[in-house]
Design a protein around this motif. Structure first.
Motif, PDB file in Angstrom:
ATOM      1  N   ASP A   1       0.839  -1.196   0.094  1.00 13.57           N
ATOM      2  CA  ASP A   1      -0.142  -0.017   0.066  1.00 13.57           C
ATOM      3  C   ASP A   1       1.023   1.352   0.072  1.00 13.57           C
ATOM      4  OD1 ASP A   1      -2.356  -1.358   0.121  1.00 13.57           O
ATOM      5  OD2 ASP A   1      -2.598  -1.302   2.099  1.00 13.57           O
TER       6      ASP A   1
ATOM      7  N   ASP B   1      -1.063   4.664  -0.682  1.00 11.98           N
ATOM      8  CA  ASP B   1      -1.802   4.949   0.379  1.00 11.98           C
ATOM      9  C   ASP B   1      -0.965   5.560   1.453  1.00 11.98           C
ATOM     10  OD1 ASP B   1      -3.630   5.212   2.270  1.00 11.98           O
ATOM     11  OD2 ASP B   1      -3.632   3.118   2.684  1.00 11.98           O
TER      12      ASP B   1
ATOM     13  N   THR C   1     -10.740   0.557  -0.647  1.00 15.80           N
ATOM     14  CA  THR C   1     -10.482  -1.052  -0.754  1.00 15.80           C
ATOM     15  C   THR C   1     -10.091  -1.685   0.590  1.00 15.80           C
ATOM     16  OG1 THR C   1      -8.410  -0.451  -1.893  1.00 15.80           O
ATOM     17  CG2 THR C   1     -10.114  -0.785  -3.397  1.00 15.80           C
ATOM     18  N   GLY C   2     -10.204  -2.789   0.881  1.00 16.53           N
ATOM     19  CA  GLY C   2      -9.445  -3.573   1.880  1.00 16.53           C
ATOM     20  C   GLY C   2      -9.865  -3.200   3.215  1.00 16.53           C
TER      21      GLY C   2
ATOM     22  N   TYR D   1     -10.401  -4.630  11.566  1.00 17.37           N
ATOM     23  CA  TYR D   1      -9.528  -4.255  10.300  1.00 17.37           C
ATOM     24  C   TYR D   1      -8.102  -4.621  10.466  1.00 17.37           C
ATOM     25  CZ  TYR D   1      -7.363  -0.764   7.073  1.00 17.37           C
ATOM     26  OH  TYR D   1      -6.478  -0.254   6.257  1.00 17.37           O
TER      27      TYR D   1
ATOM     28  N   PHE E   1      -7.696   3.153 -12.171  1.00 18.44           N
ATOM     29  CA  PHE E   1      -7.367   1.724 -12.319  1.00 18.44           C
ATOM     30  C   PHE E   1      -8.113   0.846 -13.153  1.00 18.44           C
ATOM     31  CE2 PHE E   1      -5.036   3.523  -8.583  1.00 18.44           C
ATOM     32  CZ  PHE E   1      -3.816   3.326  -9.114  1.00 18.44           C
TER      33      PHE E   1
ATOM     34  N   LEU F   1     -11.274   0.112 -12.084  1.00 15.87           N
ATOM     35  CA  LEU F   1     -12.070  -0.844 -11.409  1.00 15.87           C
ATOM     36  C   LEU F   1     -13.368  -0.561 -11.230  1.00 15.87           C
ATOM     37  CD1 LEU F   1      -9.188  -1.307  -8.741  1.00 15.87           C
ATOM     38  CD2 LEU F   1      -9.723  -2.864 -10.399  1.00 15.87           C
TER      39      LEU F   1
ATOM     40  N   ALA G   1     -16.993  -2.173  -6.671  1.00 14.82           N
ATOM     41  CA  ALA G   1     -16.035  -3.223  -6.028  1.00 14.82           C
ATOM     42  C   ALA G   1     -15.131  -2.383  -5.211  1.00 14.82           C
ATOM     43  CB  ALA G   1     -14.997  -3.872  -7.160  1.00 14.82           C
ATOM     44  N   VAL G   2     -14.778  -1.307  -5.330  1.00 12.57           N
ATOM     45  CA  VAL G   2     -14.045  -0.446  -4.453  1.00 12.57           C
ATOM     46  C   VAL G   2     -14.581  -0.108  -3.137  1.00 12.57           C
ATOM     47  CG1 VAL G   2     -12.521   0.370  -6.383  1.00 12.57           C
ATOM     48  CG2 VAL G   2     -14.062   1.990  -5.396  1.00 12.57           C
TER      49      VAL G   2
ATOM     50  N   ALA H   1     -15.521  -7.803   0.329  1.00 14.50           N
ATOM     51  CA  ALA H   1     -14.284  -7.877  -0.754  1.00 14.50           C
ATOM     52  C   ALA H   1     -12.993  -8.203  -0.139  1.00 14.50           C
ATOM     53  CB  ALA H   1     -14.315  -6.231  -1.209  1.00 14.50           C
ATOM     54  N   THR H   2     -12.879  -8.309   1.089  1.00 13.67           N
ATOM     55  CA  THR H   2     -11.447  -8.895   1.435  1.00 13.67           C
ATOM     56  C   THR H   2     -11.392 -10.364   1.409  1.00 13.67           C
ATOM     57  OG1 THR H   2     -12.026  -8.900   3.765  1.00 13.67           O
ATOM     58  CG2 THR H   2     -11.504  -6.564   2.861  1.00 13.67           C
ATOM     59  N   TYR H   3     -12.183 -11.007   1.161  1.00 16.04           N
ATOM     60  CA  TYR H   3     -12.066 -12.507   1.250  1.00 16.04           C
ATOM     61  C   TYR H   3     -12.034 -13.010  -0.039  1.00 16.04           C
ATOM     62  CZ  TYR H   3     -13.199 -12.433   6.073  1.00 16.04           C
ATOM     63  OH  TYR H   3     -13.420 -11.989   7.440  1.00 16.04           O
TER      64      TYR H   3
ATOM     65  N   PHE I   1     -14.540 -13.051  -3.102  1.00 10.49           N
ATOM     66  CA  PHE I   1     -14.888 -11.920  -3.829  1.00 10.49           C
ATOM     67  C   PHE I   1     -14.076 -11.831  -5.078  1.00 10.49           C
ATOM     68  CE2 PHE I   1     -14.467  -7.350  -4.934  1.00 10.49           C
ATOM     69  CZ  PHE I   1     -15.741  -7.018  -5.009  1.00 10.49           C
TER      70      PHE I   1
ATOM     71  N   VAL J   1      -7.828  -9.888   2.751  1.00  8.34           N
ATOM     72  CA  VAL J   1      -7.187  -8.869   1.749  1.00  8.34           C
ATOM     73  C   VAL J   1      -7.352  -7.557   2.226  1.00  8.34           C
ATOM     74  CG1 VAL J   1      -6.544  -8.361  -0.482  1.00  8.34           C
ATOM     75  CG2 VAL J   1      -7.151 -10.529   0.076  1.00  8.34           C
ATOM     76  N   SER J   2      -6.515  -7.006   3.278  1.00 15.87           N
ATOM     77  CA  SER J   2      -7.086  -5.569   3.662  1.00 15.87           C
ATOM     78  C   SER J   2      -5.640  -4.724   3.220  1.00 15.87           C
ATOM     79  CB  SER J   2      -7.065  -5.590   5.120  1.00 15.87           C
ATOM     80  OG  SER J   2      -5.733  -6.166   5.712  1.00 15.87           O
TER      81      SER J   2
ATOM     82  N   ASP K   1      -2.812  -3.872  -0.171  1.00 13.35           N
ATOM     83  CA  ASP K   1      -2.558  -4.434  -1.693  1.00 13.35           C
ATOM     84  C   ASP K   1      -3.835  -4.680  -2.358  1.00 13.35           C
ATOM     85  OD1 ASP K   1      -0.013  -3.278  -1.572  1.00 13.35           O
ATOM     86  OD2 ASP K   1       1.067  -5.295  -1.319  1.00 13.35           O
ATOM     87  N   TRP K   2      -5.073  -4.282  -2.031  1.00 11.26           N
ATOM     88  CA  TRP K   2      -6.241  -4.974  -2.485  1.00 11.26           C
ATOM     89  C   TRP K   2      -6.222  -4.918  -3.892  1.00 11.26           C
ATOM     90  CZ3 TRP K   2     -10.313  -3.827  -5.452  1.00 11.26           C
ATOM     91  CH2 TRP K   2     -11.295  -4.607  -5.338  1.00 11.26           C
TER      92      TRP K   2
ATOM     93  N   ARG L   1      -2.366  -3.503 -13.803  1.00 12.75           N
ATOM     94  CA  ARG L   1      -2.009  -3.371 -15.314  1.00 12.75           C
ATOM     95  C   ARG L   1      -0.435  -3.735 -15.567  1.00 12.75           C
ATOM     96  NH1 ARG L   1      -5.300   1.971 -15.254  1.00 12.75           N
ATOM     97  NH2 ARG L   1      -7.484   1.240 -16.246  1.00 12.75           N
TER      98      ARG L   1
ATOM     99  N   GLU M   1       3.585  -0.552  -8.250  1.00 12.34           N
ATOM    100  CA  GLU M   1       3.317   0.029  -6.616  1.00 12.34           C
ATOM    101  C   GLU M   1       4.025  -0.451  -5.877  1.00 12.34           C
ATOM    102  OE1 GLU M   1      -0.435   1.668  -5.762  1.00 12.34           O
ATOM    103  OE2 GLU M   1       0.300   0.910  -3.633  1.00 12.34           O
ATOM    104  N   SER M   2       4.847   0.042  -4.877  1.00 12.32           N
ATOM    105  CA  SER M   2       5.127  -0.626  -3.684  1.00 12.32           C
ATOM    106  C   SER M   2       6.374  -1.416  -3.653  1.00 12.32           C
ATOM    107  CB  SER M   2       4.119  -1.398  -2.794  1.00 12.32           C
ATOM    108  OG  SER M   2       3.055  -0.707  -2.469  1.00 12.32           O
TER     109      SER M   2
END
Lengths: 580, 289
Positions: A40, A43, A54-55, A206, A257, A259, A263-264, A270-272, A275, B50-51, B53-54, B62, B67-68
């Motif tokens: 991340d 972020d 996301t996440g 989280y 991106f 997306l 979804a975002v 969405a973290t499993y 998804f 997946v919390s 780098d989702w 792409r 990134e990262s």
């Protein structure tokens, strides 16, 4: 004789020491650590793209908050120097220093101290088994932490954290958040795990983790400079935000991106792994819902016993008698602001007497409610002016009018009333200011400022337990809340980086500071603006309620309280609108 | 006086003899099997949450979106820029993103069991991959290179390797009997143990070699066959009633393709059983347009 004793004792002592479990020294986490940003990165370092949710297992309340968030809010003076809170700060660029505080007599670790270079934040992780403090004490950005070693893992629990964000894109974290951390060292690598629980904005814990490398040569970048400054000419009482669905930046991330927007916004689902299948098939996630009941706040504010908290300077807070009570003590005597419900009379008096045996000279009523004034007579009679009369009760004139209209006995009524916007006097060697502003909770609201102690007593204009309560039967209104809060904001001065400094005792709830106060003001303004927009669009009360303009705050201040607040605001704004 | 000293010395000798016997009875002298010596129970079904780098893990980033990641070397950049999903599929190397360097970051589940007393087996449903973690490795792992390579494992933590008393038998969490009010293991029935009693805070260190070149990310960020890949697997202490988490810290040091070591830590949550276990073939979705 001595040899005999040694001969007898030594083998026994040696035997015991050999049989006991081997004592392995704890790993040391002391040192200076710098972040590695291999997850991340966008972020955490440069800042996320707007619309990236996301996440994070957010609920629909968090989504509403985030989609309304306008980053220009940080232009407001009170927001400019706010640091990240605990669950956020480890997700930013940072380096930190850890050292140990040891008991000089035993050399046992009492606490780990952490200094975080970003925002110059200090943490103490208590290792001596002390309990966490009661809910009514001030929250801080770093919270209150206790730790324990589990083998080579240091586990830390933190409560009393201030509200802030999980992401700069506006995903909110509440002041009911708790964090469990794990510190794990492998050579020069320190892994840090956070498991964050937030009953207001998250549906599941989280979880995230970060790596830090030991800095062999240290680093010079340890200070953070922040000065409040009006950067853009603007009305500093307006709160930048977007009406629901109107944010022009909401789709930035999904567009950048490629997306799908749904979804975002996925939340926990969405973290499993499941998804990913849905995502690849183009199936949108289920809408965010939070079916859990909102967290309970302490609505029963009359406790069995009165608890006393030293706020600062000469001022104490008494908790458990209904509305909060403030007591200022000094050589000249005692000043009591509000006095709780009548049923707690003896305990209130006893608690005051524990603080000081000097005469109670003055009392202030911040409004005329029974949970603020239930012991007017008893406390007044227990006190004494310099002339030997019962202690004087000061309040805005409307409080007297209300008590007269409701046939409260003469000895309960405040006879030292004032009409003007403010009044001041000196007591116990400090200036005491009273500010009156109409049309808030009632028409007779006042707040008190102890200048020397630097403590504001807000009355029911500021609550940490519920939404504002607008008593229209006592000529309450909305504008007074905003005006009163803005006035308090103009008086309160936080210490460096927006914490502490002036402390505020709310009518109900925990001791706060300017950072808490401004969140409450922002919340009122944002909900007002949403309802104002709906009124302008001709929506009925039922339609407004169905749109849930307070959705993002209901988990914190209560669904029922929110419904009452929304209805009251709607009626006030509709009446204003119709008059135009 | 001299008689007293003689008695004293004799007492000490007897004392050491007694302690030695007691230690032997406690198993301190004997070398327990790796399974018996485990300071922490890693077995069970674990799901990745997946919390982080989702968008790099749930979606396929792409081409060229790295990134990262640490900066690539010139060789690494060349390989990364040549990524072609269609070509990989045609060449039958779809599992390059499911090799030892990338599998842990794939959304999916782990099933960790003891294959025998000195081998931990880790099954991944993403890509239907299996890794064996050997506590008793041969001096030189031999044979053809594979996606998962050859992993050697060792326990780390307080007391490990010092003849500490072994942990009691550790059946898989999901296999623990349901015994309301009885002695459960904190996952299925019985009063959950308090924080810290679930494990002794140790970890499993895993070093893997003899693997095929693969991808750190779905979009072709490469690691070479000469990379050093080390993992630390932790079961985190937890409170009764709260989730149990597994943390896998991965360090990929690949001077051929990366200018710095690449650090990640990945979280997995313990599941009650294998009902959601869903093996899938190695398949990478196309990135968004």
């Amino acid at each position: 004789m001595k040899l005999k004793l040694i001969v007898r004792i030594f083998p026994v002592a040696l035997f015991i020491s050999l049989l006991s479990t081997p004592a392995f020294a704890q790993l040391s986490i002391v040192g200076e650590w710098a972040g590695r940003y291999h997850e991340d990165n966008t972020d955490r370092v440069p800042g996320d793209v707007q619309g990236d949710f996301t996440g994070v297992p957010i609920n629909e309340a968090a989504r509403r908050y985030a989609e309304s968030y306008d980053v220009r809010r940080v232009n407001l003076l009170e927001h400019q120097c706010e640091p990240y809170n605990l669950p956020h700060i480890y997700r930013g660029p940072l380096q930190f220093r850890i050292w140990e505080e040891k008991d000089p007599a035993t050399q046992e670790i009492i606490a780990y101290k952490i200094y975080i270079g970003t925002y110059q934040q200090y943490r103490t992780i208590w290792m001596d088994g002390r309990p966490h403090p009661p809910e009514y004490v001030p929250h801080t950005f770093m919270g209150f932490s206790t730790g324990q070693w589990n083998g080579d893992i240091l586990t830390v629990k933190t409560t009393h954290i201030k509200k802030e964000f999980y992401r700069r894109s506006g995903i909110p974290s509440s002041d009911m958040t708790t964090v469990v951390e794990h510190y794990i060292r492998h050579g020069n690598l320190l892994s840090h795990v956070m498991i964050i629980t937030d009953p207001v904005y998250l549906t599941e814990p989280y979880v995230n983790s970060e790596e830090f490398a030991l800095m062999e040569r240290g680093n010079q970048n340890w200070l953070y400079n922040c000065e409040y400054v009006v950067e853009v000419p603007m009305d500093m009482t307006k709160v930048p935000h977007y009406l629901p669905g109107k944010s022009p930046v909401l789709e930035d991330f999904s567009k950048k991106f490629g997306l799908p927007l749904a979804a975002v916004w996925g939340g926990a689902e969405a973290t499993y792994p499941e998804f990913m299948t849905k995502f690849n098939a183009g199936t949108p996630p289920a809408p965010l819902r939070d079916t859990r009941p909102p967290p309970r706040t302490d609505t029963n504010e009359v406790h069995g016993e009165i608890e006393t908290f030293h706020v600062q300077g000469n001022v104490y807070m008494l908790v458990g008698a209904g509305a909060n009570i403030a007591v200022q003590i000094g050589d000249e005597g005692v000043l009591v602001v509000d006095n709780g419900v009548a049923s707690m009379r003896d305990k209130v008096l006893a608690a005051i007497r524990k603080l000081s045996t000097k005469p109670i000279r003055w009392m202030v009523n911040t409004n005329g409610d029974l949970d603020h004034t239930g012991n007017n007579e008893a406390v007044s009679q227990a006190g004494q002016t310099v002339n030997g009369n019962p202690a004087d009760i000061i309040a805005a004139e409307d409080v007297l009018a209300r008590m007269t209209a409701t046939n409260r006995s003469i000895s309960e009524r405040p006879l030292k009333t004032f009409f003007e916007e403010s009044r001041d006097f000196s007591f116990n060697d400090e200036a005491v200011f009273l500010y009156h502003y109409p049309s808030a909770h009632t028409n007779g609201e006042s707040f008190v400022y102890f200048r020397g102690s630097d403590v504001l007593v807000a009355g029911d204009t500021f609550l940490t337990t519920t939404y504002p309560v607008i008593e229209t039967r006592f000529y309450g209104g909305l504008d007074g809340f905003i005006a009163g809060l803005n006035k308090m904001l103009s008086i309160a001065v936080p210490k460096y980086l927006q914490e502490g400094g002036t402390y505020i005792i709310p009518g109900h709830g925990r001791v706060s500071d300017e950072a808490d106060l401004v969140e409450y003001r922002d919340m009122i303004v944002i909900i007002r603006d949403r309802i104002q927009d709906m009124v302008k669009r001709g929506l009925t009360l039922e339609q407004v309620k169905a749109a849930r303009p307070s959705l993002d705050y209901d988990g914190r201040y209560g669904v029922e309280s929110g419904a009452r607040f929304v209805e009251a605001v709607y009626k006030i704004l509709l009446e204003k609108n119709n008059k135009k | 006086m001299s008689g007293k000293i003689t008695n004293f010395v004799a007492g000490i000798v007897a004392l050491f003899a007694t302690v030695s016997v007691l230690q032997a009875q406690q198993g301190r002298g004997a070398a327990p099997t790796p399974r018996a010596a485990a300071p922490v129970d890693l077995t069970g079904y674990w799901v990745s949450v997946v919390s982080e780098d989702w968008r790099l893990r749930i979606a396929t980033p792409r081409k060229g979106d790295f990134e990262s990641l640490p900066a690539f070397t010139a060789d690494g950049r060349r390989v990364a820029d040549s990524w072609d999903l269609e070509k990989d599929n045609a060449a039958g190397v779809q599992c390059k993103a499911f090799g030892v360097g990338g599998i842990v970051r794939q959304p999916g589940r782990l099933h960790i069991t003891w294959q025998d007393d000195s081998t931990v087996k880790v099954d991944f449903d993403a890509g239907t991959q299996t890794r064996l973690l050997h506590f008793s490795p041969p001096a030189q792992p031999a044979g053809e290179k594979t996606w998962q390579g050859y992993s050697t494992a060792q326990w780390e933590g307080p007391g490990v390797g010092r003849g500490a008393a072994p942990a009691r038998g550790q059946p898989a969490n999901n296999a623990a009997p349901i015994s309301p009010g009885g002695a459960g293991r904190g996952q299925r029935g019985g009063p959950a143990p308090s924080l810290g009693s679930l494990n002794q805070g140790g970890s499993l260190k895993v070093v893997t070699t003899n693997f095929r070149e693969g991808y750190l990310r779905k979009n072709g960020a490469p690691y070479s066959e000469s990379a050093s890949i080390t993992e630390y697997i932790h079961r985190l202490p937890s409170d009764p009633g709260s989730d149990t988490w597994l943390l896998v810290v991965t360090v990929v040091d690949d001077p051929k393709y990366l200018t710095q070591p690449f650090y990640t830590s990945t979280q997995f949550k313990l599941e009650a059983d294998g009902s959601k276990w869903a093996p899938t073939p190695c398949r990478t979705a196309a990135p968004p347009k």
